[in-house]
Design a protein around this motif. Structure first.
Motif, PDB file in Angstrom:
ATOM      1  N   TRP A   1      10.400 113.560  -1.195  1.00  0.00           N
ATOM      2  CA  TRP A   1       9.756 112.432  -1.278  1.00  0.00           C
ATOM      3  C   TRP A   1      10.104 111.572  -0.086  1.00  0.00           C
ATOM      4  O   TRP A   1      11.197 111.418   0.195  1.00  0.00           O
ATOM      5  CB  TRP A   1      10.105 111.691  -2.454  1.00  0.00           C
ATOM      6  CG  TRP A   1       9.475 112.328  -3.758  1.00  0.00           C
ATOM      7  CD1 TRP A   1      10.242 113.085  -4.658  1.00  0.00           C
ATOM      8  CD2 TRP A   1       8.323 112.225  -4.526  1.00  0.00           C
ATOM      9  NE1 TRP A   1       9.396 113.530  -5.644  1.00  0.00           N
ATOM     10  CE2 TRP A   1       8.072 113.029  -5.641  1.00  0.00           C
ATOM     11  CE3 TRP A   1       7.165 111.616  -4.053  1.00  0.00           C
ATOM     12  CZ2 TRP A   1       7.126 113.079  -6.377  1.00  0.00           C
ATOM     13  CZ3 TRP A   1       5.782 111.788  -4.684  1.00  0.00           C
ATOM     14  CH2 TRP A   1       6.147 112.713  -5.768  1.00  0.00           C
ATOM     15  N   VAL A   2       8.916 111.021   0.574  1.00  0.00           N
ATOM     16  CA  VAL A   2       8.948 110.257   1.476  1.00  0.00           C
ATOM     17  C   VAL A   2       8.020 108.933   1.403  1.00  0.00           C
ATOM     18  O   VAL A   2       6.878 109.060   0.869  1.00  0.00           O
ATOM     19  CB  VAL A   2       8.406 110.912   2.801  1.00  0.00           C
ATOM     20  CG1 VAL A   2       8.563 110.295   4.125  1.00  0.00           C
ATOM     21  CG2 VAL A   2       9.264 112.307   3.054  1.00  0.00           C
ATOM     22  N   GLU A   3       8.631 107.724   1.896  1.00  0.00           N
ATOM     23  CA  GLU A   3       7.776 106.642   1.616  1.00  0.00           C
ATOM     24  C   GLU A   3       6.750 106.513   2.772  1.00  0.00           C
ATOM     25  O   GLU A   3       6.626 106.918   4.021  1.00  0.00           O
ATOM     26  CB  GLU A   3       8.672 105.341   2.131  1.00  0.00           C
ATOM     27  CG  GLU A   3       8.180 104.170   1.617  1.00  0.00           C
ATOM     28  CD  GLU A   3       9.231 102.820   1.383  1.00  0.00           C
ATOM     29  OE1 GLU A   3       8.469 102.040   0.669  1.00  0.00           O
ATOM     30  OE2 GLU A   3      10.269 103.233   1.391  1.00  0.00           O
ATOM     31  N   ALA A   4       5.367 106.546   2.000  1.00  0.00           N
ATOM     32  CA  ALA A   4       4.276 106.373   2.585  1.00  0.00           C
ATOM     33  C   ALA A   4       4.022 105.010   3.883  1.00  0.00           C
ATOM     34  O   ALA A   4       4.686 104.050   3.425  1.00  0.00           O
ATOM     35  CB  ALA A   4       3.071 106.318   2.027  1.00  0.00           C
ATOM     36  N   SER A   5       3.558 105.147   4.994  1.00  0.00           N
ATOM     37  CA  SER A   5       3.455 103.812   5.588  1.00  0.00           C
ATOM     38  C   SER A   5       2.580 102.983   5.038  1.00  0.00           C
ATOM     39  O   SER A   5       2.700 101.646   5.328  1.00  0.00           O
ATOM     40  CB  SER A   5       3.023 104.329   7.032  1.00  0.00           C
ATOM     41  OG  SER A   5       1.480 104.845   6.808  1.00  0.00           O
ATOM     42  N   GLY A   6       1.299 103.497   4.036  1.00  0.00           N
ATOM     43  CA  GLY A   6       0.502 102.768   3.340  1.00  0.00           C
ATOM     44  C   GLY A   6      -0.787 102.346   4.377  1.00  0.00           C
ATOM     45  O   GLY A   6      -1.660 101.866   3.689  1.00  0.00           O
ATOM     46  N   ARG A   7      -0.625 103.144   5.723  1.00  0.00           N
ATOM     47  CA  ARG A   7      -1.848 102.727   6.178  1.00  0.00           C
ATOM     48  C   ARG A   7      -3.018 103.812   6.519  1.00  0.00           C
ATOM     49  O   ARG A   7      -2.553 104.900   6.057  1.00  0.00           O
ATOM     50  CB  ARG A   7      -1.126 102.337   7.947  1.00  0.00           C
ATOM     51  CG  ARG A   7      -0.451 101.166   8.292  1.00  0.00           C
ATOM     52  CD  ARG A   7      -0.052 101.045   9.628  1.00  0.00           C
ATOM     53  NE  ARG A   7       0.734 102.202  10.134  1.00  0.00           N
ATOM     54  CZ  ARG A   7       2.127 102.197  10.154  1.00  0.00           C
ATOM     55  NH1 ARG A   7       2.755 100.969   9.321  1.00  0.00           N
ATOM     56  NH2 ARG A   7       2.679 103.251  10.466  1.00  0.00           N
ATOM     57  N   GLY A   8      -4.188 103.501   6.243  1.00  0.00           N
ATOM     58  CA  GLY A   8      -5.131 104.570   6.491  1.00  0.00           C
ATOM     59  C   GLY A   8      -6.512 103.963   6.684  1.00  0.00           C
ATOM     60  O   GLY A   8      -6.451 102.788   7.225  1.00  0.00           O
ATOM     61  N   SER A   9      -7.276 104.525   6.165  1.00  0.00           N
ATOM     62  CA  SER A   9      -8.921 104.247   6.905  1.00  0.00           C
ATOM     63  C   SER A   9      -9.867 104.722   5.747  1.00  0.00           C
ATOM     64  O   SER A   9      -9.513 105.980   5.094  1.00  0.00           O
ATOM     65  CB  SER A   9      -9.075 104.614   8.257  1.00  0.00           C
ATOM     66  OG  SER A   9      -9.178 106.234   8.490  1.00  0.00           O
ATOM     67  N   VAL A  10     -10.719 104.120   5.587  1.00  0.00           N
ATOM     68  CA  VAL A  10     -11.913 104.738   4.792  1.00  0.00           C
ATOM     69  C   VAL A  10     -12.412 105.931   5.225  1.00  0.00           C
ATOM     70  O   VAL A  10     -13.025 105.960   6.194  1.00  0.00           O
ATOM     71  CB  VAL A  10     -12.885 103.697   4.334  1.00  0.00           C
ATOM     72  CG1 VAL A  10     -13.827 104.085   3.403  1.00  0.00           C
ATOM     73  CG2 VAL A  10     -12.189 102.254   3.515  1.00  0.00           C
TER      74      VAL A  10
ATOM     75  N   ASN B   1     -16.202  99.157  -5.773  1.00  0.00           N
ATOM     76  CA  ASN B   1     -16.117 100.540  -4.883  1.00  0.00           C
ATOM     77  C   ASN B   1     -15.137 101.451  -5.258  1.00  0.00           C
ATOM     78  O   ASN B   1     -13.921 101.299  -5.768  1.00  0.00           O
ATOM     79  CB  ASN B   1     -15.927 100.188  -3.087  1.00  0.00           C
ATOM     80  CG  ASN B   1     -14.639  99.665  -2.932  1.00  0.00           C
ATOM     81  OD1 ASN B   1     -13.776 100.829  -2.807  1.00  0.00           O
ATOM     82  ND2 ASN B   1     -14.170  98.488  -2.947  1.00  0.00           N
ATOM     83  N   VAL B   2     -15.521 102.708  -4.829  1.00  0.00           N
ATOM     84  CA  VAL B   2     -14.668 104.120  -5.072  1.00  0.00           C
ATOM     85  C   VAL B   2     -14.652 104.477  -3.754  1.00  0.00           C
ATOM     86  O   VAL B   2     -15.660 104.623  -2.956  1.00  0.00           O
ATOM     87  CB  VAL B   2     -15.276 104.853  -5.982  1.00  0.00           C
ATOM     88  CG1 VAL B   2     -14.169 106.179  -6.135  1.00  0.00           C
ATOM     89  CG2 VAL B   2     -15.131 104.509  -7.499  1.00  0.00           C
ATOM     90  N   ALA B   3     -13.493 104.472  -3.186  1.00  0.00           N
ATOM     91  CA  ALA B   3     -13.244 105.121  -1.581  1.00  0.00           C
ATOM     92  C   ALA B   3     -12.217 106.376  -1.608  1.00  0.00           C
ATOM     93  O   ALA B   3     -11.484 106.387  -2.166  1.00  0.00           O
ATOM     94  CB  ALA B   3     -12.848 103.839  -0.916  1.00  0.00           C
ATOM     95  N   LEU B   4     -12.735 107.131  -0.474  1.00  0.00           N
ATOM     96  CA  LEU B   4     -11.785 108.125  -0.294  1.00  0.00           C
ATOM     97  C   LEU B   4     -10.984 107.738   0.815  1.00  0.00           C
ATOM     98  O   LEU B   4     -11.670 107.366   1.977  1.00  0.00           O
ATOM     99  CB  LEU B   4     -12.548 109.333  -0.175  1.00  0.00           C
ATOM    100  CG  LEU B   4     -11.507 110.746   0.288  1.00  0.00           C
ATOM    101  CD1 LEU B   4     -10.661 110.983  -0.822  1.00  0.00           C
ATOM    102  CD2 LEU B   4     -12.667 111.797   0.732  1.00  0.00           C
ATOM    103  N   ILE B   5      -9.654 107.544   0.822  1.00  0.00           N
ATOM    104  CA  ILE B   5      -9.051 106.970   1.795  1.00  0.00           C
ATOM    105  C   ILE B   5      -8.162 107.973   2.724  1.00  0.00           C
ATOM    106  O   ILE B   5      -7.517 108.832   2.066  1.00  0.00           O
ATOM    107  CB  ILE B   5      -7.872 106.156   1.266  1.00  0.00           C
ATOM    108  CG1 ILE B   5      -8.645 104.750   0.238  1.00  0.00           C
ATOM    109  CG2 ILE B   5      -6.847 105.394   2.395  1.00  0.00           C
ATOM    110  CD1 ILE B   5      -9.461 103.926   1.164  1.00  0.00           C
TER     111      ILE B   5
END
Length: 122
Positions: free
Chosen positions: A48-57, A73-77
C-alpha cells in the motif's frame, strides 16, 4: 497466514484519512480497485502506497435528476500514478466538469461510509 482483504484494508485507510493505492513491488505498477494480485501478471508482492491525490478527468457525464433532486456528474479520473477510477467531481456545476480538468482527491464521509471524490485543482 493472515486473510487477504484488500477492500477492507482500503476502507480502513480511508477511515484513518488516507487515500492509498496498491503497487506491485516487482513491476512498480499502481492499480485500482484493490485486489489480491496485480492485474495482468498475477504478482502478489503488493504494498500500500499513499496516493498523491492528483489526477485529471478522463471522461465525464452529467446525470440529470428530476426535481427536487440535483444533477450530478460521474467521472473517470486518471490518477497521477496511472490507474483510473470512477468517482465524481464536486465544487463546480456538473456541466462544468470537462475532460482534462485537473483534480485533487478528497475523502468524503457520509455517515459511516467513506469514499474518494475530487475537487478542481488550483
Amino acid at each position: 497466514m493472515l486473510p487477504i482483504k484488500p477492500d477492507a484494508d482500503f476502507q480502513e485507510h480511508l477511515r484513518t484519512g488516507r487515500f492509498m493505492l496498491q503497487r506491485s513491488r516487482t513491476s512498480g505498477r499502481f492499480f485500482f480497485y484493490p485486489r489480491v494480485a496485480e492485474p495482468g501478471t498475477g504478482a502478489t508482492d503488493l504494498e500500500w502506497v499513499e496516493a498523491s491525490g492528483r489526477g485529471s478527468v478522463h471522461a465525464t457525464t452529467t446525470v440529470r435528476v428530476k426535481a427536487p433532486g440535483s444533477d450530478y456528474n460521474v467521472a473517470l479520473i486518471e490518477l497521477e500514478e496511472g490507474p483510473r477510477m470512477m468517482s465524481r467531481v464536486e465544487g463546480i456545476a456538473p456541466d462544468a466538469v470537462k475532460i482534462g480538468l485537473p483534480v485533487q482527491a478528497r475523502i468524503h464521509q457520509d455517515g459511516e461510509t467513506r469514499y474518494v471524490v475530487f475537487d478542481p485543482a488550483g
